[in-house]
Design an enzyme around this catalytic site. Structure first.
Site, PDB file in Angstrom:
ATOM      1  N   ASP A   1       0.955  -1.022  -0.056  1.00 45.66           N
ATOM      2  CA  ASP A   1      -0.060  -0.115  -0.060  1.00 45.66           C
ATOM      3  C   ASP A   1       0.831   1.217   0.018  1.00 45.66           C
ATOM      4  OD1 ASP A   1      -1.926  -2.228   0.577  1.00 45.66           O
ATOM      5  OD2 ASP A   1      -3.113  -0.446   1.718  1.00 45.66           O
TER       6      ASP A   1
ATOM      7  N   CYS B   1       2.858  -8.910   2.999  1.00 41.62           N
ATOM      8  CA  CYS B   1       2.136  -7.789   3.156  1.00 41.62           C
ATOM      9  C   CYS B   1       0.441  -8.067   2.585  1.00 41.62           C
ATOM     10  CB  CYS B   1       2.766  -6.638   2.219  1.00 41.62           C
ATOM     11  SG  CYS B   1       2.041  -5.100   2.638  1.00 41.62           S
ATOM     12  N   ASP B   2      -0.343  -6.922   2.831  1.00 45.01           N
ATOM     13  CA  ASP B   2      -1.899  -7.064   2.890  1.00 45.01           C
ATOM     14  C   ASP B   2      -2.232  -7.943   1.747  1.00 45.01           C
ATOM     15  OD1 ASP B   2      -1.038  -4.986   4.718  1.00 45.01           O
ATOM     16  OD2 ASP B   2      -2.657  -3.647   3.975  1.00 45.01           O
ATOM     17  N   LYS B   3      -1.867  -7.791   0.588  1.00 48.06           N
ATOM     18  CA  LYS B   3      -2.545  -8.477  -0.623  1.00 48.06           C
ATOM     19  C   LYS B   3      -1.940  -9.704  -0.897  1.00 48.06           C
ATOM     20  CE  LYS B   3      -4.993  -4.349  -0.603  1.00 48.06           C
ATOM     21  NZ  LYS B   3      -3.860  -3.803   0.354  1.00 48.06           N
TER      22      LYS B   3
ATOM     23  N   CYS C   1       3.538  -4.696   9.036  1.00 44.95           N
ATOM     24  CA  CYS C   1       3.341  -3.489  10.074  1.00 44.95           C
ATOM     25  C   CYS C   1       2.802  -4.418  11.258  1.00 44.95           C
ATOM     26  CB  CYS C   1       2.115  -2.763   9.699  1.00 44.95           C
ATOM     27  SG  CYS C   1       2.334  -1.946   8.038  1.00 44.95           S
TER      28      CYS C   1
ATOM     29  N   SER D   1      -7.401   2.329   5.422  1.00 47.09           N
ATOM     30  CA  SER D   1      -6.389   1.524   6.212  1.00 47.09           C
ATOM     31  C   SER D   1      -7.171   0.336   7.170  1.00 47.09           C
ATOM     32  CB  SER D   1      -5.337   2.511   6.935  1.00 47.09           C
ATOM     33  OG  SER D   1      -4.779   1.613   7.848  1.00 47.09           O
TER      34      SER D   1
END
Length: 557
Positions: free
Chosen positions: A80, A121-123, A194, A470
């Protein structure tokens, strides 16, 4: 063992594959073994992925020692904070689906026998699980860990989300650039995702709740002994899954999706997990309404944990208290315990004998950390297909807000209006056209929320948007992911400045107070829904093929 990767000896396909793989150093004996893809979203663009090459090497060696052959394959690595700079932020969510197609092309094209997915990470996690559900070869996910959290001179923790929030105060003089850089310099102290309960850690927990990781795999500190142990044991587990034919569609059932939704609510997880779970379900062929699941479970599941920023605890403390395994143990009364895991055990067997190390930090259902579900699905005349609100894990919120709309088609225009004082207390800031079709790819709306915070308007101005928020944001009254989005025909597209918008969180409603006849008139006189103006390249392809957000925003048209 009969393997799909093996072709008749002497056939052209056998001969050419043998030639290529012998050139890589494989032996004739190797060519008869299970062939496992090690899916590596490595990238030097961000610390989320910077450690994955070493993990991939170790996993490949572990597969070899367990009796298989590993082939590392690379995919896009969506992040992101870096990749949202271009395409109005649209490359981030759309890269989730690009990743899924990357995996399909390599694994199906080569007819490999199984996959080990390095989740970061996120995706990456949802993209990998979408691919697993689609191609249905035995798959295991390895959560590759969270980064060490920074510490300020005051002793307070600092992470990139704090940098993001504080950057919204620069324009109004709330913080100097020098002080912002001081936080930035200390926010990240090593590789990994994160540190808060954002989308990355939430999706790692989701993977475990779905049965697609080893028990006890999430969350985990990056490059810790526990992470390396999980990586090594996952190699043996995937070979066992290949031998026994344990495929994603036999694991990710309707009951497993219910378990995952309950886990997200229990950890006060990221709102982005809702659309990701729907996308995974679509690709897996499971007919389940994820919005409906969250609505139903919100009646029974309160936050059992309270990790920053929704609560006071650190992700390290949460892991020490048992992590996902402890959460699932406390959730047993509402789970489908017959759901299968990648190891072949039922969820009940995987949890058997486990005692929660700290039942105060990860509490039982009847003694939660908070009094209300932190992910609320709101519907109403402005969001007939649903929208999402994220609340704090530890504070009761019964917000109601009604006011005139101030409509913006671009985040930059909204931020400029906030900084110049054009957005007034009592108004509802409507940011539209930033959904999967309108951007295309889904733009970030959190920068608008943080700009309001910097201007001292948090709680004084509500936000309604079809954009992405977020995974950590919970400031003020923010209604995100409004469906249908503004880029297609629906009420959000028809809102005008001055229209009264009413948000009622206890009633779970978000309404547009405009007569139906007036909306019909606006619909006939307005231009066709906008598609973001992107006609070429990846985002143009995405815009023409993406399904509605309520169906996970997958490329399933």
């Amino acid at each position: 063992m009969e393997l799909r990767s093996n072709f008749p000896v002497g056939s052209p396909r056998w001969a050419t594959r043998r030639t290529q793989w012998k050139a890589l150093g494989l032996t004739d004996e190797d060519l008869t073994k299970p062939k496992i893809a090690v899916v590596n979203s490595s990238s030097k663009l961000a610390p989320c992925f910077s450690h994955l090459d070493d993990i991939a090497d170790r996993v490949c060696e572990a597969v070899r020692q367990a009796g298989g052959v590993a082939f590392e394959i690379r995919t896009v690595a969506p992040t992101d904070f870096i990749m949202a700079a271009g395409g109005k932020g649209g490359y981030v969510l759309s890269s989730r689906d690009l990743l899924a197609n990357d995996v399909e092309a390599a694994v199906e094209g080569a007819m490999l026998d199984g996959m080990i997915c390095l989740a970061s990470c996120d995706k990456t996690t949802p993209g990998q699980l979408m691919a697993a559900g689609r191609i249905n070869v035995p798959t295991i996910v390895i959560p590759c860990g969270y980064q060490p959290c920074g510490v300020l001179d005051s002793g307070e923790p600092a992470d990139i989300e704090e940098v993001f929030i504080q950057a919204g105060h620069v324009a109004t003089g709330g913080i100097t650039v020098e002080d912002l850089c001081s936080i930035s310099d200390r926010a990240i102290k090593g590789p990994g995702v994160c540190t808060g309960m954002g989308t990355a850690n939430t999706m790692h927990i989701v993977a475990e709740a779905l049965g697609m990781t080893l028990p006890g795999a999430a969350p985990v500190a990056a490059n810790s002994p526990k992470m390396w142990d999980n990586a090594a044991r996952s190699a043996a587990a995937i070979l066992d899954a290949v031998r026994h034919g344990r495929t994603p569609r036999s694991i990710m059932t309707a009951g497993a999706f219910r378990n995952a939704a309950a886990a997200v609510l229990a950890v006060s997880g990221s709102i982005n997990s809702v659309k990701h779970l729907q996308a995974i379900a679509v690709e897996t062929g499971v007919d389940v309404d994820i919005n409906g699941l969250f609505t139903e479970l919100a009646e029974h599941v309160r936050p059992l944990a309270a990790v920053r920023p929704s609560g006071p605890d650190s992700i390290e403390d949460f892991e020490g208290a048992g992590g996902a395994r402890a959460v699932l143990t406390q959730l047993k009364p509402v789970l489908d315990l017959h759901a299968t895991t990648i190891t072949g055990e039922s969820l009940n067997q995987a949890l058997e004998g486990f005692e929660v190390p700290d039942p105060e930090l990860i509490r039982p259902l009847d003694n939660p950390r908070g009094v209300q579900a932190t992910i609320q699905i709101l519907r109403g005349s402005l969001a007939p297909e649903g929208s999402i609100v994220k609340l704090s894990a530890t504070e009761k919120r019964e917000d109601r807000f009604a006011g005139p709309a101030r409509v913006f088609e671009e985040a930059a225009a909204a931020i400029s209006a906030i900084e110049t004082g054009a957005v007034l207390p009592g108004e509802v800031l409507v940011l539209r056209g930033v959904g999967p079709v309108g951007t295309p790819g889904m733009g970030m709306a959190s920068n608008v929320v943080f700009a309001l915070n910097g201007a001292g308007l948090t709680g004084k101005v509500a936000v309604v948007t079809d954009g992405q928020l977020s995974g950590l944001v919970n400031q003020g009254i923010v209604v995100g992911e409004v469906k249908p989005e503004g880029g297609v025909d629906g009420p959000l597209r028809l809102v005008r400045d001055g229209d009264r918008v009413a948000i009622d969180i206890p009633a779970r409603t978000v309404d547009l107070d405009v007569p139906a006849g007036e909306l019909d008139h606006r619909r006939t006189e307005s231009a066709a829904p906008r598609s973001g103006g992107q006609t070429r390249g990846w985002l143009g392809l995405y815009a023409r093929n993406v399904s509605p957000l309520e169906h996970g925003a997958t490329l399933s048209r």
